[in-house]
Structure formats: structure tokens, C-alpha cells
Enzyme design. Structure first.
Site, mmCIF file in Angstrom:
data_model
loop_
_atom_site.group_PDB
_atom_site.id
_atom_site.type_symbol
_atom_site.label_atom_id
_atom_site.label_comp_id
_atom_site.label_asym_id
_atom_site.label_seq_id
_atom_site.Cartn_x
_atom_site.Cartn_y
_atom_site.Cartn_z
ATOM 1 N N ARG A 15 0.797 -1.233 0.000
ATOM 2 C CA ARG A 15 0.000 0.000 0.000
ATOM 3 C C ARG A 15 0.829 1.283 0.000
ATOM 4 N NH1 ARG A 15 -3.516 -0.747 4.931
ATOM 5 N NH2 ARG A 15 -4.089 1.407 4.484
ATOM 6 N N GLN A 75 14.203 -13.720 5.012
ATOM 7 C CA GLN A 75 13.016 -14.548 4.982
ATOM 8 C C GLN A 75 12.590 -14.603 3.518
ATOM 9 O OE1 GLN A 75 9.349 -12.896 6.452
ATOM 10 N NE2 GLN A 75 8.550 -14.894 7.048
ATOM 11 N N GLY A 140 -5.253 -8.513 16.319
ATOM 12 C CA GLY A 140 -5.410 -9.730 17.106
ATOM 13 C C GLY A 140 -5.924 -9.356 18.493
ATOM 14 N N ASN A 368 34.523 28.869 -4.048
ATOM 15 C CA ASN A 368 35.230 27.697 -3.505
ATOM 16 C C ASN A 368 35.403 26.563 -4.504
ATOM 17 O OD1 ASN A 368 32.408 27.351 -3.437
ATOM 18 N ND2 ASN A 368 32.573 25.737 -1.914
ATOM 19 N N SER A 387 31.747 44.856 1.019
ATOM 20 C CA SER A 387 30.593 44.278 0.330
ATOM 21 C C SER A 387 30.972 43.792 -1.055
ATOM 22 C CB SER A 387 29.495 45.335 0.189
ATOM 23 O OG SER A 387 29.011 45.648 1.477
HETATM 24 C C1 UD1 Z 1 -0.022 -8.847 13.405
HETATM 25 C C2 UD1 Z 1 -0.448 -9.758 14.540
HETATM 26 C C3 UD1 Z 1 -1.711 -9.192 15.173
HETATM 27 C C4 UD1 Z 1 -1.476 -7.783 15.645
HETATM 28 C C5 UD1 Z 1 -0.949 -6.915 14.504
HETATM 29 C C6 UD1 Z 1 -0.516 -5.581 15.045
HETATM 30 C C7 UD1 Z 1 0.227 -12.041 13.949
HETATM 31 C C8 UD1 Z 1 -0.201 -13.342 13.413
HETATM 32 N N1 UD1 Z 1 -0.697 -11.079 14.025
HETATM 33 O O1 UD1 Z 1 -1.034 -8.921 12.430
HETATM 34 O O2 UD1 Z 1 -2.110 -9.995 16.279
HETATM 35 O O3 UD1 Z 1 -2.669 -7.221 16.194
HETATM 36 O O4 UD1 Z 1 0.189 -7.527 13.871
HETATM 37 O O5 UD1 Z 1 -0.171 -4.754 13.991
HETATM 38 O O6 UD1 Z 1 1.377 -11.899 14.326
HETATM 39 N N2 UD1 Z 1 6.194 -9.812 8.566
HETATM 40 C C9 UD1 Z 1 7.330 -10.411 8.093
HETATM 41 N N3 UD1 Z 1 7.224 -11.629 7.484
HETATM 42 C C10 UD1 Z 1 6.056 -12.282 7.388
HETATM 43 C C11 UD1 Z 1 4.890 -11.662 7.873
HETATM 44 C C12 UD1 Z 1 4.996 -10.418 8.467
HETATM 45 O O7 UD1 Z 1 8.425 -9.846 8.198
HETATM 46 O O8 UD1 Z 1 6.049 -13.389 6.851
HETATM 47 C C13 UD1 Z 1 6.305 -8.486 9.213
HETATM 48 C C14 UD1 Z 1 5.569 -7.414 8.426
HETATM 49 O O9 UD1 Z 1 6.434 -6.787 7.517
HETATM 50 C C15 UD1 Z 1 5.106 -6.479 9.511
HETATM 51 C C16 UD1 Z 1 4.927 -7.356 10.729
HETATM 52 O O10 UD1 Z 1 5.662 -8.537 10.461
HETATM 53 O O11 UD1 Z 1 6.089 -5.512 9.842
HETATM 54 C C17 UD1 Z 1 3.464 -7.709 10.980
HETATM 55 O O12 UD1 Z 1 2.939 -8.375 9.873
HETATM 56 P P1 UD1 Z 1 1.474 -8.120 9.345
HETATM 57 O O13 UD1 Z 1 1.219 -8.999 8.210
HETATM 58 O O14 UD1 Z 1 1.223 -6.689 9.191
HETATM 59 O O15 UD1 Z 1 0.628 -8.671 10.610
HETATM 60 P P2 UD1 Z 1 -0.884 -8.412 10.898
HETATM 61 O O16 UD1 Z 1 -1.697 -9.325 10.077
HETATM 62 O O17 UD1 Z 1 -1.184 -6.976 10.857
#
Ligand code: UD1
Ligand code: CA
Length: 451
Positions: A15, A75, A140, A368, A387
């Protein structure tokens, strides 16, 4: 034993509509990732591991700049937050003490909050940072039993009853480093999203007889960035906080809402900042200095009692001594302006040293740059630069020397000398009047021709 940090930064940030990884977008001139790492740095972590994925090379380069002792792991497939944390396992092999999981796109968690989580960990197997948002939306949910955390249920998997819970998961989780990975070994992707949820470790820990707890924080701290609008909102939140801090620390801000700070701006007590001043990174302003309206400063130091602006530009390497003045429409770059020296109007002073109490006349330029190399200009103490002097570097002007207005100075001027480098003035009495008459007559003839 110090805790270790695991910072999740693999997400694409679709986004953001950007070619750049989300965590490298900047708030107050520092990448989001740097803000998250900085909050953790206050704990003096034993190890710092950043989990990169999308745009990993760029993330790795940024991490090296922020903290060269941090490790970056990759990852490859984004299979969920639990899977992301597992990528840090080898990097944390043998780490004693706790591990705290942070998100790279969540810049404002306070160091005090992380310290409170470590404290709470003494009595709990897993500690989660919770908050009660105005709109719990799709976060969550934290299922509590008194003060004990029973489990975290993702919105997608939650029942209507669970969705009614107001206490939400910020994403920040703390557990013993070694135990964190054995808990994660039991996480599966058997859920609505088909992902490995980090959040599942709470129920797994409970099943092992470990108690889990929650530390609560304000919603502002958990603000995450997913879009350009979020980025702008994060910037605004940062600025609001930094302004309030400056006011609390005894800095006068005439119109705080118009002043923009960088993440590392440092301003001393009794300094004052007028409206519409912008601080880029690396600025320090000492006590009692005055930064007047519409000035732009970056990478510079302003000493006690100095005055800058209105409409001044201080670029990297500008060092103003005590009570020095840099006035309107002046630019100073990589230059020391000595104590009490004045550069008051329309001047460019770059790659230079200006001695104490020296006066730089309006329109003075240090030339310079020869198109290839940069050269230094040295001006002594108590000198007077007339000046519109062009100082063609490399060049030196000694103590108490003077240059005549409009001079082009190409060779050194010794102490106490007056240098003049300009055409000699010629005056022709009555010639102006004659010229005017001639020109006016020519114009009148033209008008007559046309009619
Ligand atoms: C997650 C939490 C949720 C919480 C929310 C808060 C889990 C399963 N859920 O949900 O409970 O309320 O964050 O914002 O943990 N990321 C990785 N690799 C991955 C997946 C994610 O690096 O495979 C990183 C993302 O870049 C991000 C963070 O982890 O910075 C959170 O991932 P995101 O997919 O936004 O989690 P939510 O579904 O929002
Ligand atoms: Ca999210």
C-alpha cells in the site's frame, strides 16, 4: 544479561505504492526501521537481528548504517510472523536472556515500555504488549483471565464474542530467547490465513504450564505505517512530540506547529526558534541561541548566543561560534564562523574559516569551486571584508585586514593590509545629461515615424 531484539522487516508494504521497502521510508529524516531499532537500542541489547525479505539488499545497507553490529537474516517466503521470527534462530544461537520481537514499520514504541516488558517477564513465560485502540478493527485480540493472558486470537479466526474484546495485540512480544524458538517449533499454519502466527506461542506456552502476561501501552506507541497517509500521520505525531519535548526542555518556540525537527535535533535551554524553521538531520543548537524565521539548518552547530536568520541556510559542516551572526539570505557550508563574527546579508561562505569578530560585507562570496575541486578560504580575526568581495579560493586574508567593496581577491592578503581588486572609477562631467537627451530625441523620432 541484556535482551536481544528481533525486528521484523520483510513485508512488502504494497500500500505504500513504492519501489522502496516500506521500512526505509523516513520519518523525521530517519528510516522507520531506524526508529524501531533506536527504541530497542536504549536497552543495550546483546544482539540485534533484522529479518529482511522484500528489498533485502537495501534493508541490509540501511541496517549497516544504523547499527553495524546488527545482523540481517533473510526470509525468502513470507509465511507469517511466526515464520519470520524463526529466521532469526541461527543468529540467536546461544543467546542468553530474553528476546523482544518488534516490527520495523512501527516506529514509536518507547524504550520505557520495552523495559517494563522485560520487568514483567521475570514472572511470566511470555509477555505481550497490548493496547486498547479507539477502533480495534482487525487487530489480534488478547483473551485474558484476570491478569493472565490465555491466548491471542487473530481477527480472522475470532468468534463474535472474541471480536468484542477491546484489548489488542501490538505485535511486540517478549520471551526467553531460546524458549521462543522451541515454542515456535509447535506453531502450524492451520488457521484462516494459512500463516505461521507468532501469536500462537501464547497458547502453546500455556499448554506447557507457562503463565503469560500483558503490558499495556498507549495507542500512539503502536502506530504502524502501511500507506503514505500513515507515513504523513506518523511524521505529524513525531513532530508534535518533539515540539512538546522542546518546550518542556525550556526552548521557546513562537509558533511550534510551524517548526519541523529531525529525529536527532538537539536544542539547548533558553534557545528560541521563530516560526517556519526547518531542522534537517544533525543539528545542535546551544543555549541562548536564536533561530529566526524561515531558516533551514542541517548538519550544523550553533553556539551559545549566536543568531541565525531570518531566511538563513546552514548546510552540513557549518559551525557558528558564540554570539556569531548569520543573517538574511546567507548560506554557510562547511565553514567555521568565529566568535562574534558577522555574515549578515546575502553571502555565501563555503569551505572557509572566519576568525572572531570579523565582519563579512553584504554579497560576499567564497568562490570555492573551480568546477572540479573545492578550495578553502581562510579569513583571520577582526578583518573587514567589503561588500561584494569575491574571494577566489584557495586564498587567505590575514587578521585585521580589509578588502575594498567589489574586489575580486585572487591572492593572499597579509595581516593589517587593505586589498583592492577592482577597476578604477572614471567620472565624465555632464556626459549623463547629454546621453539622456540624445536617447530621448531618438525615441521621439521613432514615435513620429509610426503615426
Ligand atoms: C499482526 C499480529 C496481530 C497484531 C498486529 C498488530 C500475527 C499473526 N498477528 O497482524 O495480532 O494485532 O500484527 O499490527 O502476528 N512480517 C514479516 N514476514 C512475514 C509476515 C509479516 O516480516 O512473513 C512483518 C511485516 O512486515 C510487519 C509485521 O511482520 O512488519 C506484521 O505483519 P502483518 O502482516 O502486518 O501482521 P498483521 O496481520 O497486521
Ligand atoms: Ca499489520
Amino acid at each position: 544479561m541484556g535482551a536481544s531484539l528481533i525486528i521484523l522487516a520483510a513485508g512488502q508494504g504494497t500500500r505504500m505504492q513504492s519501489d522502496m521497502p516500506k521500512v526505509l521510508h523516513r520519518v523525521a529524516h530517519a528510516p522507520l526501521l531506524a526508529h524501531a531499532m533506536q527504541a530497542g537500542a536504549a536497552l543495550e541489547p546483546e544482539r540485534v537481528v533484522v529479518v529482511a525479505g522484500h528489498g533485502a539488499e537495501a534493508v541490509e545497507a540501511a541496517v549497516a548504517e544504523i547499527d553495524d553490529s546488527a545482523q540481517v537474516v533473510f526470509q525468502e517466503d513470507r509465511l507469517g510472523t511466526g515464520h519470520a521470527v524463526l529466521q532469526a534462530r541461527a543468529a540467536l544461537e546461544g543467546a542468553t536472556g530474553d528476546a523482544i520481537v518488534l516490527y520495523g514499520d512501527t516506529p514509536f514504541i518507547r524504550p520505557e515500555t520495552l523495559a517494563a516488558m522485560l520487568d514483567a517477564r521475570a514472572a511470566r513465560g511470555v509477555v505481550v504488549l497490548g493496547f486498547e485502540p479507539a477502533d480495534p478493527a482487525r487487530y489480534g485480540r488478547l483473551v485474558m483471565n484476570g491478569e493472565s493472558l490465555e491466548e491471542i486470537v487473530e481477527y480472522k479466526d475470532a468468534s463474535a464474542e472474541q471480536r468484542a474484546i477491546g484489548l489488542c495485540n501490538s505485535g511486540v512480544i517478549c520471551a526467553d530467547a531460546a524458549e521462543l524458538f522451541t515454542l515456535l517449533d509447535e506453531v502450524t499454519d492451520d488457521n484462516a490465513a494459512g500463516e505461521y502466527y507468532l501469536t500462537d506461542i501464547v497458547a502453546i506456552a500455556r499448554a506447557r504450564g507457562l503463565s503469560c502476561g500483558v503490558v499495556r501501552c498507549a495507542e500512539e506507541e503502536t502506530m504502524g505505517v502501511n500507506s503514505r497517509a500513515d507515513l504523513a500521520a506518523a511524521e505529524a505525531a513525531f513532530q508534535a512530540r518533539k515540539r512538546a519535548e522542546a518546550l518542556e526542555n525550556g526552548v521557546t518556540l513562537t509558533a511550534p506547529e510551524t517548526v519541523h525537527f529531525a529525529w536527532d535535533t538537539w536544542i539547548g535551554r533558553d534557545a528560541s526558534v521563530e516560526p517556519y524553521v526547518v531542522f534537517g538531520p544533525g543539528v545542535t543548537v546551544e543555549t541562548g541561541a536564536e533561530i529566526r524565521a524561515f531558516s533551514h539548518l542541517e548538519g550544523c552547530h550553533v553556539s551559545s548566543g549566536a543568531q541565525v536568520g531570518p531566511y538563513a541556510r546552514l548546510r552540513p559542516g557549518a559551525e557558528l561560534g558564540n554570539n556569531a551572526k548569520v543573517g538574511n539570505f546567507c548560506e554557510v557550508k562547511n565553514a567555521e564562523i568565529g566568535e562574534g563574527a558577522k555574515v549578515n546579508h546575502l553571502s555565501y561562505i563555503g569551505d572557509a574559516t572566519v576568525g572572531e569578530a570579523t565582519n563579512i560585507g553584504a554579497g560576499t562570496i567564497t568562490c570555492n569551486y573551480d568546477g572540479v575541486f573545492k578550495h578553502h578560504t581562510e579569513i583571520g580575526a577582526r578583518a573587514f571584508i567589503g561588500s561584494n568581495t569575491m574571494l577566489v579560493a584557495p586564498v587567505r586574508v590575514g587578521d585585521e585586514a580589509m578588502t575594498g567593496s567589489g574586489s575580486v581577491i585572487t591572492s593572499d592578503v597579509e595581516a593589517g593590509a587593505l586589498a583592492l581588486g577592482r577597476g578604477k572609477q572614471v567620472v565624465k562631467p555632464g556626459l549623463a545629461r547629454k546621453m539622456f537627451e540624445k536617447l530621448k530625441a531618438a525615441k521621439a523620432a521613432k514615435v513620429k515615424d509610426k503615426s
